[in-house]
Structure formats: structure tokens, C-alpha cells
Write an enzyme that holds these catalytic residues in place. Structure first.
Site, short mmCIF file in Angstrom:
data_model
loop_
_atom_site.label_atom_id
_atom_site.label_comp_id
_atom_site.label_asym_id
_atom_site.label_seq_id
_atom_site.Cartn_x
_atom_site.Cartn_y
_atom_site.Cartn_z
N GLU A 181 54.62 26.34 7.45
CA GLU A 181 53.81 26.69 8.61
C GLU A 181 52.60 25.76 8.74
OE1 GLU A 181 50.92 30.38 10.11
OE2 GLU A 181 52.42 30.74 8.56
N ARG A 182 51.96 25.45 7.63
CA ARG A 182 50.76 24.62 7.67
C ARG A 182 51.10 23.17 7.98
NH1 ARG A 182 48.62 28.36 2.70
NH2 ARG A 182 47.94 30.04 4.09
#
Length: 441
Positions: A298-299
Site C-alpha cells: 500500500e505504501r
């Protein structure tokens, strides 16, 4: 399925068939077939600025081809409607996701047996970068929830039955997914969520609630993190596939946000919601670990999706200040402005380099928690810096909704909050540097 979608699927199959290897032989093999297929799909085969990406160690011509195909979809099917969707405060997720799903872009690195393209994670990140060509932050965020936040654990650890029921239709765009992690009293502090899923025979009975749920109002299913047993907070949680039409699910409200206007964000409550226990993804009690793995991707996705918009904000500001006259000369001729724009461009390139390094290490099997957190920290802060600095040079025009800079100014403020606040990223980095205080010290 449109000709363009068929071409994208063809492109993905060729990438997979040839073992993901770049090189002149593969490009020669594709030269005639890509040209003819592009002509059928209405694509231009002329080189553009994406070609420079082949000079990056992490990307090849095949990544560029995939991005060019996606760009055509964005230009035809998404960007012409973004202004209207932003004004309405909503975008048709099922329609947009189906268009992307038909072309293979919702399952780039997902298994082929469930409809994915079966490519490696670098292709997923190349797609994430190109999604930044969408003229808002909301839709790339919503797509990222589908591809890199709700489904990675299911693809890796879920049973074949769950993959058929939830993953395959998410890849095809027939289902919209959301992620249920944050709560009123537990945002970045994931270990302290209180939603419970209690076993009752062969079922789980879920009680609690989730907050800040992107796609929540339109979602068909949720990847839910809940406490499924007693024990340490890092070992008592499970990820659960939760159909959103299950009895007992209540939508409290659609949250009215500063930015990301056309992406719906929901507050959701669960009152004795019953689902089969077999809907647990992977091993019971491993949910926290699975979610931490999802957070890495996600990051990285958040970083990738911001690169193109940041470049666009800078370039749009250059063009505006070049033509905007003040005191007898273009604004751009003021040293304070062109020096500042040069600084911002340098910072974006530094962020890109760190992202590519993190991606390369990840592809080699390394734990990139520290570097992914660094990327997330940097992209959040830089997005604020770029949009704020550039908006200043637009003057009063920048304070209106008539220009893109104001939208990204609002949208990108979220990057330092969502997906782990800056302060949490700093704590993670400090932990990996062995400088984070522990216990009472």
C-alpha cells in the site's frame, strides 16, 4: 469487451508468455504484432516521454507498453468525466473498475487462474504510476484499495474457494472491494482494533465498526480485520472476506471530506453479522501479519501514484508562470520562482529514486518495511510542499476550483494521514534504526 481492452489483455498475455524478459529479441518479436494490434485498438505507437523509463533499471520497454495502453483508457474513459464526478462527489466505481478489469489492470500481478495477468510486482507499480495520470487523487486511491490493499493477502494466502468467490470478480471488475481496518479509536494503531468475530459453530458473528472505509458505500465485499480469539494483540486477529449485503451491516454515514471528493468514504457498523468461518483468509490469528504485508505494498502504491501528479503540478505551474505577466515580465523570470521550481523538481526525482530502490529490493525478496515507510513519509511531506508552493504562484486563480492545482492541494493533504500518518512512519523508521525508546525508558 472493447478493442482497447482486448489489446491490453493481449499485451499482458504476451508479457506473461515471454517470461517477463526484456531484450531486443522480444521487442522484435512484438514489433509487428503490437503495431497491428495498436492500429486496431486505435493506439498510437509513436514514442513519447514514457520511453525514458526504459533507462530505469527497474522498468523495461514492456512496462512502458503496458503504461501506454493504460493511458489510452484513462484519456478516453476516465479523465473526460473526472470534473463532473468531482462536482457530484461520487464516481461510478463499478463502471470504471469493469473497464479496467476487462483490460486486465485490476489483476496485473495476480494469478492467471483467477483472471490476473500473472506479471510481477514491478508491472503493478508501473500501472500505479500511470494511474497518476488521472486528473484527481480520489480515483487512483479507490483503485489502489482494490488492487493493493484489499486483495494481496487473499491472493497469497486465501483458499481457492475464497479466491473464486471474491478475488476473481475483483480482478474482472465485477466486484468492488474495500478494506476494513481503521476504527474510531484505532487508526494507525492497528493492534488496538476492537471489532470482534466470535465463533458460533461453523460461523463467525461479527460486532463492532469500521471508519474511513474507502469504497465502502459501493463495495460488494470487505477485507475485514477483526479479533477472532483471545491472546496478544499481534496474534489474535484474522482477515475475513465479508460480503457487504450480509444482514446486520449498517452504514452510518458517507463522510464529507476536504479532498478526494469523488471517492466515497464510509463509516460502517456490524451488529451480529454472521458469515461462515471458512471466510477467514489463510490461518486464523495471522491477520495482523498479513495486514502488515499489505501495508508495505500500500505504501509503495501511494508513492508510485503520486509521482505523475507531482510532475504535472510543477509543469503546469511552469507553463502558467511563463505566460502570466506581472510588472512587465513573466512571473517565471523571477529568480525566486524558477529556483523554487528547480528545487521541487529535484525533490521529486529524489523520491522517485528512493521508490525505485525500494521496489528493486522488494523484488529481490527483502523486507522493505523501513524503506516503504520512508517513501510514504517523503511522499506525504513532498506532496504538501509541492502543491502548496506551486499554488502560491498561481495567485488568486490557484484558490479556485477552475484549475487542477487546487484539487491536488486538497487531495494530497491525505497522504500524510491515510495509510499510516507521518508520525507512525517515523516511529517505524526509528524502530528499524534501533533508536525508538522501549518500555519506560
Amino acid at each position: 469487451m472493447s478493442k482497447l481492452s482486448m489489446f491490453c489483455r493481449f499485451l499482458g498475455s504476451q508479457l506473461r508468455k515471454n517470461g517477463l524478459k526484456c531484450g531486443q529479441k522480444l521487442r522484435n518479436q512484438w514489433s509487428s504484432s503490437l503495431a497491428s494490434s495498436a492500429e486496431v485498438a486505435g493506439l498510437s505507437t509513436a514514442p513519447d516521454c514514457l520511453d525514458s523509463l526504459t533507462q530505469e533499471e527497474v522498468f523495461t520497454q514492456e512496462h512502458v507498453d503496458l503504461r501506454q495502453a493504460l493511458r489510452k483508457i484513462i484519456e478516453k474513459e476516465i479523465n473526460p468525466y473526472v470534473d463532473a464526478w468531482e462536482a457530484e462527489g461520487d464516481f461510478p466505481a463499478h463502471q470504471v473498475f469493469k473497464t479496467l478489469g476487462d483490460a486486465g489492470f485490476l489483476g496485473v500481478n495476480k494469478p492467471t487462474e483467477f483472471g490476473g495477468l500473472g506479471l510481477d510486482f514491478t508491472y503493478s507499480m508501473a500501472v500505479a504510476e500511470e494511474l497518476g495520470s488521472i486528473n484527481c487523487g480520489a480515483i487512483p486511491m479507490a483503485i489502489g484499495v482494490q488492487t493493493d490493499m484489499s486483495t494481496p493477502a487473499l491472493a497469497r494466502f486465501g483458499s481457492d474457494e475464497l479466491k473464486r468467490q471474491f478475488l476473481a470478480p475483483s480482478i474482472s471488475g465485477d466486484m468492488v472491494a474495500c478494506l476494513g481496518v481503521s476504527e474510531n479509536s484505532a487508526g494507525s494503531d492497528v493492534a488496538n482494533i476492537v471489532t470482534k468475530a466470535t465463533r458460533k459453530g461453523d460461523d463467525l458473528v461479527i460486532n463492532g465498526g469500521k471508519m474511513w472505509t474507502t469504497n465502502g458505500m459501493q463495495a460488494d465485499w470487505m477485507c475485514l480485520l477483526a479479533n477472532t480469539r483471545q491472546g496478544p494483540s499481534h496474534k489474535n486477529k484474522s482477515l475475513i472476506c465479508l460480503p457487504m449485503d450480509t444482514k446486520g451491516i449498517e452504514y452510518s454515514k458517507r463522510i464529507d471530506k476536504l479532498g478526494m471528493r469523488c471517492s466515497d468514504t464510509a463509516q460502517i457498523f456490524f451488529d451480529d453479522v454472521r458469515v461462515p468461518a471458512k471466510y477467514i483468509i489463510g490461518e486464523e490469528g495471522k491477520g495482523f501479519t498479513y495486514q502488515m504485508l499489505q501495508f508495505q505494498e500500500e505504501r509503495l502504491y501511494a508513492t508510485a501514484a503520486a509521482l505523475v501528479p507531482l510532475e504535472k503540478v510543477i509543469q503546469d505551474t511552469i507553463e502558467y508562470t511563463r505566460t502570466r505577466m506581472a510588472f512587465g515580465r513573466p512571473l517565471l523570470h523571477n529568480q525566486v520562482i524558477h529556483f523554487r521550481l528547480a528545487e521541487l523538481e529535484t525533490e521529486v526525482e529524489l523520491l522517485r529514486s528512493m521508490f525505485y530502490r525500494a521496489l528493486t529490493l522488494y523484488m529481490k525478496g527483502n523486507d522493505v518495511t523501513k524503506m516503504a515507510s520512508m517513501c510514504k513519509l517523503k511522499v506525504g511531506r513532498l506532496a504538501r510542499e509541492v502543491t502548496d508552493s506551486c499554488l502560491q504562484y498561481w495567485g488568486g486563480m490557484g484558490y479556485t476550483n477552475d484549475v487542477l492545482i487546487s484539487r491536488f492541494f486538497r487531495d494530497f493533504r491525505l497522504l500524510s494521514i491515510g495509510g499510516g500518518a507521518d508520525e507512525v512512519m517515523l516511529s517505524i523508521i526509528c524502530k528499524h534504526m534501533n533508536i525508538l525508546p522501549t518500555g519506560g525508558s
